[in-house]
Design an enzyme around this catalytic site. Sequence first.
Site, PDB file in Angstrom:
ATOM      1  N   ASN A 190     -13.515  -2.801   2.069  1.00 19.91           N
ATOM      2  CA  ASN A 190     -14.603  -1.185   1.950  1.00 19.91           C
ATOM      3  C   ASN A 190     -15.579  -1.164   1.236  1.00 19.91           C
ATOM      4  O   ASN A 190     -15.106  -1.728  -0.289  1.00 19.91           O
ATOM      5  CB  ASN A 190     -13.877  -0.204   1.894  1.00 19.91           C
ATOM      6  CG  ASN A 190     -12.859  -0.018   3.304  1.00 19.91           C
ATOM      7  OD1 ASN A 190     -13.142  -0.481   4.166  1.00 19.91           O
ATOM      8  ND2 ASN A 190     -11.811   0.382   3.519  1.00 19.91           N
ATOM      9  N   ASP A 215       0.943  -1.565  -0.102  1.00 23.19           N
ATOM     10  CA  ASP A 215      -0.223   0.055   0.052  1.00 23.19           C
ATOM     11  C   ASP A 215       0.673   0.580   0.109  1.00 23.19           C
ATOM     12  O   ASP A 215       1.817   1.063   0.752  1.00 23.19           O
ATOM     13  CB  ASP A 215      -1.036   0.423   1.457  1.00 23.19           C
ATOM     14  CG  ASP A 215      -1.949   0.979   1.069  1.00 23.19           C
ATOM     15  OD1 ASP A 215      -3.079   0.187   1.164  1.00 23.19           O
ATOM     16  OD2 ASP A 215      -2.288   2.359   1.000  1.00 23.19           O
ATOM     17  N   HIS A 238     -10.193  -4.956  -3.435  1.00 24.18           N
ATOM     18  CA  HIS A 238      -8.868  -5.433  -3.035  1.00 24.18           C
ATOM     19  C   HIS A 238      -9.331  -5.800  -1.510  1.00 24.18           C
ATOM     20  O   HIS A 238      -9.559  -4.422  -0.618  1.00 24.18           O
ATOM     21  CB  HIS A 238      -7.982  -3.907  -2.925  1.00 24.18           C
ATOM     22  CG  HIS A 238      -8.601  -2.851  -2.598  1.00 24.18           C
ATOM     23  ND1 HIS A 238      -9.732  -1.374  -3.441  1.00 24.18           N
ATOM     24  CD2 HIS A 238      -8.682  -1.814  -1.379  1.00 24.18           C
ATOM     25  CE1 HIS A 238     -10.272  -1.207  -3.041  1.00 24.18           C
ATOM     26  NE2 HIS A 238      -9.520  -0.056  -1.947  1.00 24.18           N
ATOM     27  N   LEU A 239      -8.227  -6.116  -0.566  1.00 21.16           N
ATOM     28  CA  LEU A 239      -8.055  -7.116  -0.274  1.00 21.16           C
ATOM     29  C   LEU A 239      -7.136  -6.826   0.290  1.00 21.16           C
ATOM     30  O   LEU A 239      -6.195  -6.410   0.417  1.00 21.16           O
ATOM     31  CB  LEU A 239      -8.207  -8.342   0.453  1.00 21.16           C
ATOM     32  CG  LEU A 239      -8.107  -8.670   1.244  1.00 21.16           C
ATOM     33  CD1 LEU A 239      -9.649  -9.252   2.183  1.00 21.16           C
ATOM     34  CD2 LEU A 239      -8.051 -10.553   1.345  1.00 21.16           C
TER      35      LEU A 239
HETATM   36  P1  AMP Z   1     -10.230   1.605  -0.149  1.00 27.68           P
HETATM   37  O1  AMP Z   1     -10.073   3.497   0.875  1.00 27.68           O
HETATM   38  O2  AMP Z   1     -10.321   0.748   0.777  1.00 27.68           O
HETATM   39  O3  AMP Z   1     -10.866   2.140  -1.243  1.00 27.68           O
HETATM   40  O4  AMP Z   1      -8.207   0.922   0.087  1.00 27.68           O
HETATM   41  C1  AMP Z   1      -7.752   2.206  -0.850  1.00 27.68           C
HETATM   42  C2  AMP Z   1      -6.696   1.988  -1.012  1.00 27.68           C
HETATM   43  O5  AMP Z   1      -5.369   1.912  -1.737  1.00 27.68           O
HETATM   44  C3  AMP Z   1      -5.571   2.377   0.661  1.00 27.68           C
HETATM   45  O6  AMP Z   1      -4.919   1.880   1.516  1.00 27.68           O
HETATM   46  C4  AMP Z   1      -4.648   3.560  -1.108  1.00 27.68           C
HETATM   47  O7  AMP Z   1      -3.418   3.785   0.218  1.00 27.68           O
HETATM   48  C5  AMP Z   1      -4.296   2.500  -1.695  1.00 27.68           C
HETATM   49  N1  AMP Z   1      -3.875   3.013  -2.892  1.00 27.68           N
HETATM   50  C6  AMP Z   1      -4.278   3.859  -3.802  1.00 27.68           C
HETATM   51  N2  AMP Z   1      -3.722   4.007  -4.368  1.00 27.68           N
HETATM   52  C7  AMP Z   1      -1.890   3.418  -4.799  1.00 27.68           C
HETATM   53  C8  AMP Z   1      -0.790   3.570  -5.414  1.00 27.68           C
HETATM   54  N3  AMP Z   1      -0.786   3.931  -6.570  1.00 27.68           N
HETATM   55  N4  AMP Z   1      -0.386   2.086  -5.361  1.00 27.68           N
HETATM   56  C9  AMP Z   1      -0.510   1.522  -3.504  1.00 27.68           C
HETATM   57  N5  AMP Z   1      -1.586   1.138  -2.681  1.00 27.68           N
HETATM   58  C10 AMP Z   1      -2.775   2.739  -3.105  1.00 27.68           C
END
Ligand code: AMP
Length: 117
Positions: free
Chosen positions: A90, A31, A103-104
Amino acid sequence: MSMDCIFCGIAAGEIPAKIVAQTANVVAFKDINPQAPLHVQVIPIRHIVDAAHLEVSDAAVLVEMTAVAKQVAEDAGLDPATRGYRLVMNVGPDSQSTVPHLHLHVLAGRSMTWPPG
Ligand code: AMP
Ligand code: ZN
């Protein structure tokens, strides 16, 4: 693949990410904004919006995602028998979901609190 989906871009290797595991149908990467010492996203390569859009025919990919999550935690020495980890998906605005590609979250390496915020 969804053209403007950031996680589809990561799965396709078009957007850089720190990949930690990959199987036939799943990719796991660190992440970008970690909330625990280990914070990895496990995603299906195929675009699925979120857990509310899963269908019975997606069962295998979901199990593959949980198996990859376990493998990532074990590789970090955080296996279920000793330390363990938290898995989060989420769904929708109240959950604060931000990326509309399933995503998990694998969170580990610290003692978690409950309930989550
Ligand atoms: P959610 O809030 O459950 O939709 O989680 C999305 C997650 O994706 C968050 O924890 C972000 O930090 C992560 N995220 C967003 N863009 C990237 C990226 N380019 N590379 C890695 N993680 C990401
Ligand atoms: Zn996508």
